[in-house]
Design a protein around this motif. Structure first.
Motif, PDB file in Angstrom:
ATOM      1  N   UNK A  76      35.472  46.611  32.266  1.00 42.71           N
ATOM      2  CA  UNK A  76      36.041  47.447  33.971  1.00 42.71           C
ATOM      3  C   UNK A  76      36.241  46.092  34.745  1.00 42.71           C
ATOM      4  N   UNK A  77      34.911  46.284  35.229  1.00 41.50           N
ATOM      5  CA  UNK A  77      34.295  46.128  36.721  1.00 41.50           C
ATOM      6  C   UNK A  77      33.686  44.303  35.590  1.00 41.50           C
ATOM      7  N   UNK A  78      32.964  44.379  35.512  1.00 39.94           N
ATOM      8  CA  UNK A  78      32.555  42.483  35.334  1.00 39.94           C
ATOM      9  C   UNK A  78      33.563  41.917  34.621  1.00 39.94           C
ATOM     10  N   UNK A  79      35.377  42.048  33.950  1.00 39.95           N
ATOM     11  CA  UNK A  79      35.955  41.533  33.666  1.00 39.95           C
ATOM     12  C   UNK A  79      37.044  40.868  35.195  1.00 39.95           C
ATOM     13  N   UNK A  80      36.802  41.994  36.223  1.00 39.29           N
ATOM     14  CA  UNK A  80      37.358  42.049  37.681  1.00 39.29           C
ATOM     15  C   UNK A  80      36.046  40.228  38.331  1.00 39.29           C
ATOM     16  N   UNK A  81      34.716  41.054  38.534  1.00 38.29           N
ATOM     17  CA  UNK A  81      33.984  39.532  38.310  1.00 38.29           C
ATOM     18  C   UNK A  81      33.774  38.384  38.339  1.00 38.29           C
ATOM     19  N   UNK A  82      34.062  38.535  36.854  1.00 41.71           N
ATOM     20  CA  UNK A  82      34.567  37.086  35.836  1.00 41.71           C
ATOM     21  C   UNK A  82      35.734  36.321  36.209  1.00 41.71           C
ATOM     22  N   UNK A  83      36.841  37.394  36.518  1.00 39.34           N
ATOM     23  CA  UNK A  83      38.132  36.723  36.942  1.00 39.34           C
ATOM     24  C   UNK A  83      37.757  35.578  38.315  1.00 39.34           C
ATOM     25  N   UNK A  84      36.376  36.457  39.700  1.00 34.65           N
ATOM     26  CA  UNK A  84      36.618  35.987  40.653  1.00 34.65           C
ATOM     27  C   UNK A  84      35.835  34.783  40.329  1.00 34.65           C
ATOM     28  N   UNK A  85      34.755  34.146  39.203  1.00 37.99           N
ATOM     29  CA  UNK A  85      34.069  33.485  39.557  1.00 37.99           C
ATOM     30  C   UNK A  85      34.768  32.528  38.857  1.00 37.99           C
ATOM     31  N   UNK A  86      35.924  32.494  38.114  1.00 36.53           N
ATOM     32  CA  UNK A  86      36.235  31.405  37.745  1.00 36.53           C
ATOM     33  C   UNK A  86      37.796  31.012  39.047  1.00 36.53           C
ATOM     34  N   UNK A  87      37.852  32.017  40.125  1.00 38.30           N
ATOM     35  CA  UNK A  87      38.552  31.346  40.749  1.00 38.30           C
ATOM     36  C   UNK A  87      37.872  30.787  41.737  1.00 38.30           C
ATOM     37  N   UNK A  88      36.888  30.647  41.999  1.00 38.96           N
ATOM     38  CA  UNK A  88      36.262  30.083  42.793  1.00 38.96           C
ATOM     39  C   UNK A  88      36.317  28.699  42.340  1.00 38.96           C
TER      40      UNK A  88
END
Length: 142
Positions: free
Chosen positions: A38-50
């Motif tokens: 669950x936390x990895x999904x959120x961090x990955x979304x942040x990576x894609x956002x950048x």
């Protein structure tokens, strides 16, 4: 066959958004090495956002009169909705639907991959109207 000019921003959004979605999906594997899914999904979304911010600002929605800081703030606001949707869909698939279906073939990878596509439509309208609005009176087409 050529793409009508009014569709070009949407085509660029889908292509470059696909690239950012690939960063999102691919980076989740690395994030999963150091944190729960669950936390990895959120961090990955942040990576894609950048990645998406830079690409969308330069190639999909150029020329917005908003200051950079306001574009970034609005971009994050729109993406918080997308992040929540992606997270909920990923967890619903991986933790609930896939087990009921007996689906065991890379459930996290496939569940996250499907979930990344969930906010495509809402993000298009949010970024077009809120993150990077066109100059007053300018028409961006689609």
């Amino acid at each position: 066959m050529t793409t009508p000019a009014r569709w070009k921003p949407l085509v660029r959004y889908l292509a470059l958004g696909g690239l950012a979605a690939g960063v999102n999906w691919g980076s989740r594997f690395g994030w999963s090495l150091i944190m729960p899914f669950p936390a990895a999904v959120l961090c990955a979304y942040g990576s894609g956002m950048v990645v998406a911010f830079g690409l969308f600002r330069a190639f999909v929605f150029p020329g917005s009169p908003l200051p950079l800081a306001r574009q970034a703030r609005n971009f994050v606001a729109v993406n918080l909705v997308g992040m929540a949707l992606t997270w909920m869909v990923a967890l619903a698939l991986v933790d609930h639907l896939f087990p009921v279906l007996g689906f065991r073939f890379y459930p996290q990878a496939i569940g996250h991959g499907l979930a990344v596509a969930a906010p495509v439509v809402t993000s298009w309208f949010g970024h077009r109207r809120f993150s990077f609005p066109a100059r007053h009176g300018a028409d961006r087409g689609a």
